[in-house]
Scaffold this motif. Sequence first.
Motif, PDB file in Angstrom:
ATOM      1  N   PRO A 172       0.794  -0.952   0.162  1.00 50.71           N
ATOM      2  CA  PRO A 172      -0.044   0.236   0.014  1.00 50.71           C
ATOM      3  C   PRO A 172       1.223   1.092  -0.131  1.00 50.71           C
ATOM      4  O   PRO A 172       0.257   1.990  -0.766  1.00 50.71           O
ATOM      5  CB  PRO A 172      -1.078   0.105   1.394  1.00 50.71           C
ATOM      6  N   GLU A 173       2.280   1.483   0.592  1.00 51.74           N
ATOM      7  CA  GLU A 173       2.831   2.166   1.150  1.00 51.74           C
ATOM      8  C   GLU A 173       3.822   2.670  -0.624  1.00 51.74           C
ATOM      9  O   GLU A 173       3.562   4.209  -0.856  1.00 51.74           O
ATOM     10  CB  GLU A 173       3.970   2.035   1.927  1.00 51.74           C
ATOM     11  N   LEU A 174       3.838   2.036  -1.268  1.00 55.78           N
ATOM     12  CA  LEU A 174       4.596   1.736  -2.772  1.00 55.78           C
ATOM     13  C   LEU A 174       3.564   2.160  -3.388  1.00 55.78           C
ATOM     14  O   LEU A 174       3.444   3.492  -4.573  1.00 55.78           O
ATOM     15  CB  LEU A 174       5.501   0.355  -3.113  1.00 55.78           C
ATOM     16  N   PHE A 175       1.924   1.813  -3.143  1.00 53.88           N
ATOM     17  CA  PHE A 175       1.123   1.774  -4.758  1.00 53.88           C
ATOM     18  C   PHE A 175       1.011   3.856  -4.120  1.00 53.88           C
ATOM     19  O   PHE A 175       0.656   4.059  -5.044  1.00 53.88           O
ATOM     20  CB  PHE A 175      -0.251   0.963  -3.987  1.00 53.88           C
ATOM     21  N   ALA A 176       0.818   4.076  -3.336  1.00 59.43           N
ATOM     22  CA  ALA A 176       0.280   5.269  -3.375  1.00 59.43           C
ATOM     23  C   ALA A 176       1.691   6.202  -3.518  1.00 59.43           C
ATOM     24  O   ALA A 176       1.235   7.518  -4.350  1.00 59.43           O
ATOM     25  CB  ALA A 176       0.219   5.671  -1.344  1.00 59.43           C
ATOM     26  N   ARG A 199      -1.562   2.233 -11.442  1.00 56.47           N
ATOM     27  CA  ARG A 199      -0.199   2.590 -11.581  1.00 56.47           C
ATOM     28  C   ARG A 199       0.582   2.441 -12.392  1.00 56.47           C
ATOM     29  O   ARG A 199       1.123   1.452 -12.516  1.00 56.47           O
ATOM     30  CB  ARG A 199       0.131   3.681 -10.260  1.00 56.47           C
ATOM     31  N   GLY A 200       2.229   3.227 -12.054  1.00 55.01           N
ATOM     32  CA  GLY A 200       3.453   2.488 -12.166  1.00 55.01           C
ATOM     33  C   GLY A 200       4.156   1.863 -11.388  1.00 55.01           C
ATOM     34  O   GLY A 200       4.971   2.094 -10.803  1.00 55.01           O
ATOM     35  N   PHE A 201       3.308   0.238 -10.510  1.00 57.62           N
ATOM     36  CA  PHE A 201       3.396   0.459  -9.331  1.00 57.62           C
ATOM     37  C   PHE A 201       3.558  -1.326  -9.987  1.00 57.62           C
ATOM     38  O   PHE A 201       1.789  -2.262 -11.045  1.00 57.62           O
ATOM     39  CB  PHE A 201       2.851   0.006  -8.397  1.00 57.62           C
ATOM     40  N   VAL A 202       4.391  -2.451  -9.554  1.00 56.15           N
ATOM     41  CA  VAL A 202       4.026  -4.281  -9.988  1.00 56.15           C
ATOM     42  C   VAL A 202       4.999  -4.399  -8.558  1.00 56.15           C
ATOM     43  O   VAL A 202       5.789  -3.961  -8.116  1.00 56.15           O
ATOM     44  CB  VAL A 202       5.698  -4.542 -11.098  1.00 56.15           C
ATOM     45  N   PHE A 203       4.396  -5.447  -7.577  1.00 57.98           N
ATOM     46  CA  PHE A 203       4.617  -6.206  -6.393  1.00 57.98           C
ATOM     47  C   PHE A 203       4.852  -7.419  -6.716  1.00 57.98           C
ATOM     48  O   PHE A 203       3.747  -8.780  -7.652  1.00 57.98           O
ATOM     49  CB  PHE A 203       2.810  -5.078  -5.369  1.00 57.98           C
ATOM     50  N   ASN A 204       5.955  -8.040  -5.814  1.00 59.82           N
ATOM     51  CA  ASN A 204       6.185  -9.744  -5.383  1.00 59.82           C
ATOM     52  C   ASN A 204       6.450  -9.932  -7.513  1.00 59.82           C
ATOM     53  O   ASN A 204       5.922 -10.559  -8.035  1.00 59.82           O
ATOM     54  CB  ASN A 204       5.140 -10.666  -6.134  1.00 59.82           C
ATOM     55  N   ALA A 205       7.694  -8.722  -8.196  1.00 62.13           N
ATOM     56  CA  ALA A 205       7.331  -9.104  -9.539  1.00 62.13           C
ATOM     57  C   ALA A 205       8.754  -9.766  -9.505  1.00 62.13           C
ATOM     58  O   ALA A 205       9.672 -10.040  -8.762  1.00 62.13           O
ATOM     59  CB  ALA A 205       8.542  -7.645 -10.051  1.00 62.13           C
ATOM     60  N   ASP A 206       8.533 -11.325 -11.036  1.00 65.06           N
ATOM     61  CA  ASP A 206       9.893 -11.939 -11.026  1.00 65.06           C
ATOM     62  C   ASP A 206      10.754 -10.757 -11.943  1.00 65.06           C
ATOM     63  O   ASP A 206      10.615 -10.188 -12.288  1.00 65.06           O
ATOM     64  CB  ASP A 206       9.226 -13.703 -11.398  1.00 65.06           C
ATOM     65  N   LEU A 207      11.448 -12.086 -12.631  1.00 65.36           N
ATOM     66  CA  LEU A 207      12.663 -11.576 -13.178  1.00 65.36           C
ATOM     67  C   LEU A 207      12.220 -10.901 -14.039  1.00 65.36           C
ATOM     68  O   LEU A 207      12.338  -9.999 -15.056  1.00 65.36           O
ATOM     69  CB  LEU A 207      14.096 -12.463 -13.351  1.00 65.36           C
ATOM     70  N   ALA A 208      11.060 -11.639 -14.965  1.00 62.59           N
ATOM     71  CA  ALA A 208      10.784 -11.983 -16.322  1.00 62.59           C
ATOM     72  C   ALA A 208       9.733 -10.582 -16.528  1.00 62.59           C
ATOM     73  O   ALA A 208       9.371  -9.522 -17.019  1.00 62.59           O
ATOM     74  CB  ALA A 208       9.575 -13.217 -16.621  1.00 62.59           C
ATOM     75  N   MET A 209       8.851 -10.489 -15.303  1.00 61.88           N
ATOM     76  CA  MET A 209       7.887  -9.363 -14.982  1.00 61.88           C
ATOM     77  C   MET A 209       8.957  -8.000 -14.610  1.00 61.88           C
ATOM     78  O   MET A 209       8.246  -6.276 -15.255  1.00 61.88           O
ATOM     79  CB  MET A 209       7.113  -9.770 -14.265  1.00 61.88           C
ATOM     80  N   LEU A 210      10.382  -8.255 -13.913  1.00 55.97           N
ATOM     81  CA  LEU A 210      10.649  -6.541 -14.125  1.00 55.97           C
ATOM     82  C   LEU A 210      11.546  -6.012 -15.242  1.00 55.97           C
ATOM     83  O   LEU A 210      11.197  -4.925 -15.592  1.00 55.97           O
ATOM     84  CB  LEU A 210      12.052  -7.107 -12.766  1.00 55.97           C
ATOM     85  N   VAL A 211      11.729  -6.540 -16.114  1.00 59.16           N
ATOM     86  CA  VAL A 211      11.959  -6.577 -17.623  1.00 59.16           C
ATOM     87  C   VAL A 211      10.957  -5.689 -18.340  1.00 59.16           C
ATOM     88  O   VAL A 211      10.873  -4.832 -19.326  1.00 59.16           O
ATOM     89  CB  VAL A 211      13.159  -8.132 -18.015  1.00 59.16           C
ATOM     90  N   LYS A 212       9.590  -6.489 -18.479  1.00 58.72           N
ATOM     91  CA  LYS A 212       8.705  -5.847 -18.887  1.00 58.72           C
ATOM     92  C   LYS A 212       8.528  -5.051 -18.310  1.00 58.72           C
ATOM     93  O   LYS A 212       8.650  -3.530 -18.524  1.00 58.72           O
ATOM     94  CB  LYS A 212       7.610  -7.134 -18.867  1.00 58.72           C
ATOM     95  N   PHE A 213       7.959  -4.585 -16.942  1.00 62.10           N
ATOM     96  CA  PHE A 213       7.967  -3.217 -16.249  1.00 62.10           C
ATOM     97  C   PHE A 213       9.286  -1.783 -16.208  1.00 62.10           C
ATOM     98  O   PHE A 213       8.698  -1.119 -16.931  1.00 62.10           O
ATOM     99  CB  PHE A 213       8.462  -3.421 -14.669  1.00 62.10           C
TER     100      PHE A 213
END
Length: 288
Positions: free
Chosen positions: A233-237, A262-276
């Motif tokens: 919630p804090e990072l989303f905000a 919003r420009g936020f991803v929670f519990n990203a794995d490596l593939a999602m981090l690259v995509k983000f």
Amino acid sequence: MNSHYTQEFARATPGCIIILVDRSESMGMPWAGSAGLTLAEGAAIAINKTLFQLCVRSTKEAGQPLRPYFYIGIYGYGLCPSAGGEGVESALPGPLAQRAIVPLPELADSPIDVRPNPSTDAMPGRGRLPVWYEPAHGFRTPMCAAMHLAGSHATEWAKVFPKSFPPIFINITDGLVTDSPHRGLDLAGWAARLTSIETGNGRALLLNAFLSASQAPITAFPARPENLPEPGPELFAISSELPETMIRNALTAHVELEPKARGFVFNADLAMLVKFLEIGTKFEVSHG
């Protein structure tokens, strides 16, 4: 019509991308589902792939010098390999580490190494990839101090390029902030200072990627913070709503979005981090 976040990336109006990367002790933990990498190693792979893609977009013709369409800053917080101890320092490579924000061509000319390109689900690995950022981890998570330092330099950059697309801050972390408050401001206060930096094309954007060492459901680009454990919630905000340019990038990457995502991803794995990172940094450039 809102003309914010519409400026093209060109030599006269370059972009500014600043990566804040957590170097706390917990970033040394194994990243579940990411081929035995630690969180710090995976973050480094994603950062280097992103920087390389920016170099590709800034090349008008093969074999010709890169165009200065982007300025880059990288700040590590937690372990400071150069200065020693805990704190925040520039994580640009080699002699560039004494600099705050550098034109992309200078970064391109200063890799630490060139290594086989690791493959991810979001970006295949072919050939060899320059390495500009090396993983590091230790100490705690002084995220507020990182925003303080990076913001001071981005403010000066925005004064030099007042017509450019505003600065984009991308914060990669795996933990709870440990220095809130810092100099009288909490994390929300420092994030607000970052996003108050502006050019004539809008206010700075803050994107946040939270990594988890355990396998857990990924929440990508949410429009609401419901059901997220701390520090979700804090990072989303503190995360910015995606502008139209990034919404188009997400749709091209087959990421479904709700209104006001919003420009936020929670519990990203490596593939999602690259995509983000790709969604947050993929811009058309003017080769004129």
